[in-house]
Design a protein around this motif. Structure first.
Motif, mmCIF file in Angstrom:
data_model
loop_
_atom_site.group_PDB
_atom_site.id
_atom_site.type_symbol
_atom_site.label_atom_id
_atom_site.label_comp_id
_atom_site.label_asym_id
_atom_site.label_seq_id
_atom_site.Cartn_x
_atom_site.Cartn_y
_atom_site.Cartn_z
ATOM 1 N N THR A 1 -90.065 -28.353 -143.962
ATOM 2 C CA THR A 1 -90.879 -28.042 -142.780
ATOM 3 C C THR A 1 -90.108 -27.100 -141.869
ATOM 4 O O THR A 1 -88.888 -27.220 -141.714
ATOM 5 C CB THR A 1 -91.231 -29.320 -141.990
ATOM 6 N N ASP B 1 -91.206 -25.688 -138.110
ATOM 7 C CA ASP B 1 -92.229 -25.673 -137.060
ATOM 8 C C ASP B 1 -91.655 -25.019 -135.805
ATOM 9 O O ASP B 1 -90.829 -25.611 -135.107
ATOM 10 C CB ASP B 1 -92.671 -27.107 -136.749
ATOM 11 N N SER B 2 -92.084 -23.782 -135.548
ATOM 12 C CA SER B 2 -91.697 -23.079 -134.317
ATOM 13 C C SER B 2 -92.929 -22.503 -133.638
ATOM 14 O O SER B 2 -92.867 -21.461 -132.990
ATOM 15 C CB SER B 2 -90.684 -21.971 -134.629
ATOM 16 N N LYS B 3 -94.076 -23.194 -133.799
ATOM 17 C CA LYS B 3 -95.326 -22.694 -133.241
ATOM 18 C C LYS B 3 -95.326 -22.701 -131.720
ATOM 19 O O LYS B 3 -96.035 -21.925 -131.092
ATOM 20 C CB LYS B 3 -96.482 -23.557 -133.754
ATOM 21 N N CYS B 4 -94.565 -23.609 -131.109
ATOM 22 C CA CYS B 4 -94.577 -23.691 -129.649
ATOM 23 C C CYS B 4 -93.813 -22.542 -128.995
ATOM 24 O O CYS B 4 -93.881 -22.373 -127.772
ATOM 25 C CB CYS B 4 -93.990 -25.024 -129.180
ATOM 26 N N ASP C 1 -85.496 -29.789 -142.715
ATOM 27 C CA ASP C 1 -86.599 -29.828 -141.759
ATOM 28 C C ASP C 1 -86.091 -29.282 -140.423
ATOM 29 O O ASP C 1 -85.048 -29.736 -139.925
ATOM 30 C CB ASP C 1 -87.110 -31.262 -141.555
ATOM 31 N N LYS D 1 -87.528 -27.834 -136.424
ATOM 32 C CA LYS D 1 -88.649 -27.636 -135.507
ATOM 33 C C LYS D 1 -88.120 -27.425 -134.098
ATOM 34 O O LYS D 1 -87.001 -27.817 -133.749
ATOM 35 C CB LYS D 1 -89.598 -28.829 -135.546
#
Length: 789
Positions: free
Chosen positions: A508, A510-513, A551, A553
């Motif tokens: 995973t 996750d760096s959408k923010c 993982d 994020k």
């Protein structure tokens, strides 16, 4: 007028303010009573005058009406003789000085008496009464009726029979003199009454004031006697139970408190005298010029003299003055800084020439009644032994710091010397592995590559551990992308995993923010180092055919805080709960058999823990024996604007061999020929033209004569090193004021934060640690040699 009254009133108050209390009270009571009597007398006079005036007006008006009624027949028959007789009959009235009768045509019919001065009667149908105070007379004009109508004018017997004008007029003039005489007599009586009342009020006020002044004067006399005799045991007797009695009670209570305070002060004086004489520290009392007034025995012992001799000297005679105090003097300098809690360390010189180091405290004493000069309590404590111990400790500290500096320099040199030959070995092996080789040759190259990487990791771990142990780890934040960081770490781990039959995967990311157009800001190099260590251990201590997952994020926390969370999970051997407590300690591995089976000295996780602490982050592990482990890292970061993106939001692309680049694209500054050839090979693979300068001096000459888009600068070189060359280049750019600034990227085998900081302070824009990785070099080339697509 108001200013004049205020001035007179102020002078009067100043004059009265010096009167005795008895006179003041008598004056207040007397003036109050006198004012009351004066107001009463004035009101009586005013009322008497008003009543007298009203009576006179009524008297003369009635007289005029009577005469007018009696004169009516004489006017109708024009009988002047009868009219005169009638006037004479009324002329006997007191105060009447002139009277006259006029017909309807204002012709005088009869008169009596002398015509007064200013005789000018006004013939008005309604008549009038007029008082003249200046002429001291009263004038009355009364209209007369007619018998033809059977009425007196103004008194209608038949409203339809009224005449348009009176039948005549009666004019009377009276003297007000008798009335004035009577008013004067009454006024004199009022004044006599006022004087008698004033005398009576003053007499009563003088007697009554003694009820207040006598107790106060007795109290003042008692206070004066106590002040002279300084005997606070005396008390004042209370005479009355009024406010003066309350004052006497308060005075006696104050004397009791003063007596108690006096006893406490005497006790404290005796106690202070004991402390002063028996104190273990030197004590003295000095005047404002620094001359000794008193000194204890201990101070004489410190200065190798006696107390009597000290009283003949001043404080400055015993002090070794500082350079800045040669004009003002040591004691004056101490006085200027004399504050509660203030103390200063000074060198003092004794009578025998010996010098002592002492803590000196100076406090100004409160002035005692009668003293004009200020006194200062001075406390002198000998700390010569402590000073010697501090100097010895300081010398030891300086020696230790010098040893640390020498160790740092040695480690820096060793890092450079060890990394310099490894750089071309690893680099050329990588280039050879990109060419066509048979299986045996590729195996040999892989062995060389693994051995070189192992040696490089050992060197890095030892240097990092040494810096961490010395507390010299420093964060060097920079803008970075989490996906790039993870892919870079994965590239290294995937090669190692493939060689050992271990599957390594990015599970995973996750760096959408993270908002578009911004980057994360933290020490990406140290975060990458921890992730690579996690992945390396996960591969190293895994089973055949095992798996490793990464993982990562970005998490936004409350309070506008941002955190990067990274986890590495494996299906390896696992760690027992007992070992988890020590896994982050130096030189710790699972057991000795593993230490013999696997490479490493057990420093990696210890360094990772110190890196996490340096970045204000946290590191942890959860594991189960036989199932695997999960290592976690969380580091606080922040957002910064991404300068790599323009308005279109697209990242720049490398455009090699563009005609606009010319031939002088990159300047490579490297003194080691092998390293130069390695970088040359990598640049040629990327299609980037370059020129070579063998030291910093040659580089500055080339930049003076030619234009380059990027400089790859080695740090340690003969004649002129990279730091000095960069400073010369930046100064030259400032002098030219052209606004153009050539990017300079450092290439050094000095793997330390201090070297990174020195490169930044010198004006360099980037930092490449040797051996230079192909991906890192390509990243810098994209950043500085790209044009927007």
């Amino acid at each position: 007028m108001r200013a004049l009254f205020s001035s007179i009133w102020a002078k009067l108050l100043r004059r009265v303010s010096d009167y005795s209390l008895n006179r003041k009270i008598a004056l207040i009571l007397g003036l109050s009573g006198l004012g009351l009597i004066l107001i009463t007398v004035v009101l009586l006079a005013v009322f008497d005058y008003a009543f007298s005036r009203r009576a006179i007006v009524s008297q003369y008006q009635s007289l005029g009406e009577v005469i007018a009624m009696d004169t009516t027949p004489h006017l109708d028959f024009e009988d002047s003789i009868g009219a005169e007789k009638m006037l004479r009959a009324f002329f006997k009235n007191e105060g009447l000085i002139y009277g006259a009768v006029f017909d309807r045509y204002s012709v005088k019919l009869a008169s009596i008496g002398e015509i007064p001065d200013g005789f000018a009667p006004r013939f008005e149908s309604q008549g009038y009464v007029e008082l003249s105070y200046l002429k001291s007379r009263i004038e009355v004009m009364e209209p007369v009726g007619s018998l033809e109508t059977g009425e007196r004018f103004g008194t209608a017997l038949n409203e339809n029979a009224l005449l348009d004008s009176p039948g005549g007029y009666v004019y009377l003039v009276g003297d007000l003199g008798p009335i004035y005489e009577a008013f004067a007599v009454k006024s004199l009586l009022f004044v006599l009454l006022l004087g008698m009342g004033a005398v009576l009020v003053i007499w009563i006020a003088s007697r009554m004031s003694r009820l207040i002044t006598v107790p106060i004067l007795e109290l003042a006399q008692t206070a004066h006697r106590i002040s002279q005799d300084r005997d606070f045991s005396k008390r004042q007797n209370k005479v009355f139970n009024d406010e003066t009695g309350v004052l006497v009670d308060a005075f006696n209570q104050m004397l009791e408190q003063i007596e108690e305070k006096g006893a406490i002060i005497r006790s404290n004086e005796e106690r202070f005298r004991e402390y002063f004489e028996l104190g273990v520290a030197g004590m003295a009392i000095l005047d404002s010029s620094g001359r000794f007034v008193e000194a204890n025995k201990r101070l004489g012992e410190l200065l190798e003299t006696d107390e009597t001799s000290l009283l003949e000297t001043v404080f400055d005679d015993w002090v070794v003055p500082a350079e800045a105090e040669k004009e003002v003097g040591p004691f004056q300098a101490l006085k200027e800084r004399c504050q509660p809690g203030f103390s200063e360390e000074r060198w003092l010189k004794g009578k025998g020439g010996v010098q002592i180091f002492a803590i000196i405290s100076v406090r100004r004493l409160a002035k005692v009644l009668g003293e004009t000069d200020s006194l200062y309590l001075t406390l002198i404590q000998d700390i010569s032994d402590r000073k010697k111990a501090e100097e010895a400790l300081l010398a030891s500290k300086q020696a230790a710091e010098e040893a640390n500096r020498s160790k740092d320099e040695f480690l820096s040199v060793m890092s450079h010397e060890l990394r310099t030959p490894l750089n071309p070995i690893i680099g050329f092996v990588d280039l050879l592995m990109l060419t066509e080789q048979n299986e045996e040759q590729m195996g040999m190259l892989s062995s060389i590559r693994r051995s070189s990487e192992h040696l490089l990791n050992l060197i890095t771990d030892i240097l990092e551990f040494t810096r961490a142990q010395g507390g010299r780890l420093e964060a060097n934040p920079e803008a970075f992308d989490l996906p790039d960081l993870c892919r870079n770490a994965m590239d290294i781990a995937e090669r190692s995993g493939a060689a050992n039959g271990i599957e390594v995967a990015l599970r995973t990311l996750d760096s959408k923010c993270v908002p578009e157009g911004v980057q994360l800001f933290a020490d990406a190099g140290k975060i990458r180092q921890v992730v690579i260590n996690f992945l390396s251990n996960a591969v190293k201590y895994n089973k055949d055919g095992g798996k490793v997952w990464l993982d990562a994020k970005v998490v936004e926390l409350p309070g506008e805080k941002v955190e990067v969370c990274i986890q590495v999970e494996d299906t390896g051997l696992g760690i027992s709960p007992e070992m988890q407590e020590f896994i982050f300690e130096p030189f710790t591995q699972l057991d000795m058999s593993l230490q013999r089976k696997h490479e490493g000295v057990g420093l990696g996780l210890s360094i990772c823990k110190r890196i996490a602490e340096c970045l204000d982050g946290e590191i942890s592990v959860s594991s189960e024996v036989g199932k695997g482990s999960v290592f976690s890292l969380s580091v606080p970061v922040r957002y910064v604007y991404d300068e790599r993106f323009g308005e279109s939001g697209d990242a720049p692309k490398l455009v090699p061999r563009s005609p606009e680049f010319g031939v002088n694209r990159v300047l490579l500054v490297e003194d080691d020929v092998e390293n130069m050839k390695l970088v040359e090979a990598k640049l040629r693979k990327l299609g980037v033209p370059f020129e070579w300068a063998k030291n910093g001096l040659v580089a500055t000459e080339k930049l003076r004569d030619s234009h380059y888009d990027l400089v790859l600068m080695d740090v340690r070189m003969p004649l002129m090193d990279g730091l000095e060359a960069t400073k010369v280049i930046r100064e030259s750019e400032t002098e030219r004021s052209s606004g153009r600034r050539v990017p300079i990227v450092a290439m050094t085998a000095h793997a330390s934060e201090r070297m990174r900081s020195e490169c930044h302070e010198a004006g360099m824009d980037g930092y490449l640690s040797k051996p230079v990785q192909f991906e890192q070099l390509e990243c810098y080339l994209k950043r500085y040699l790209a044009s927007s697509s």
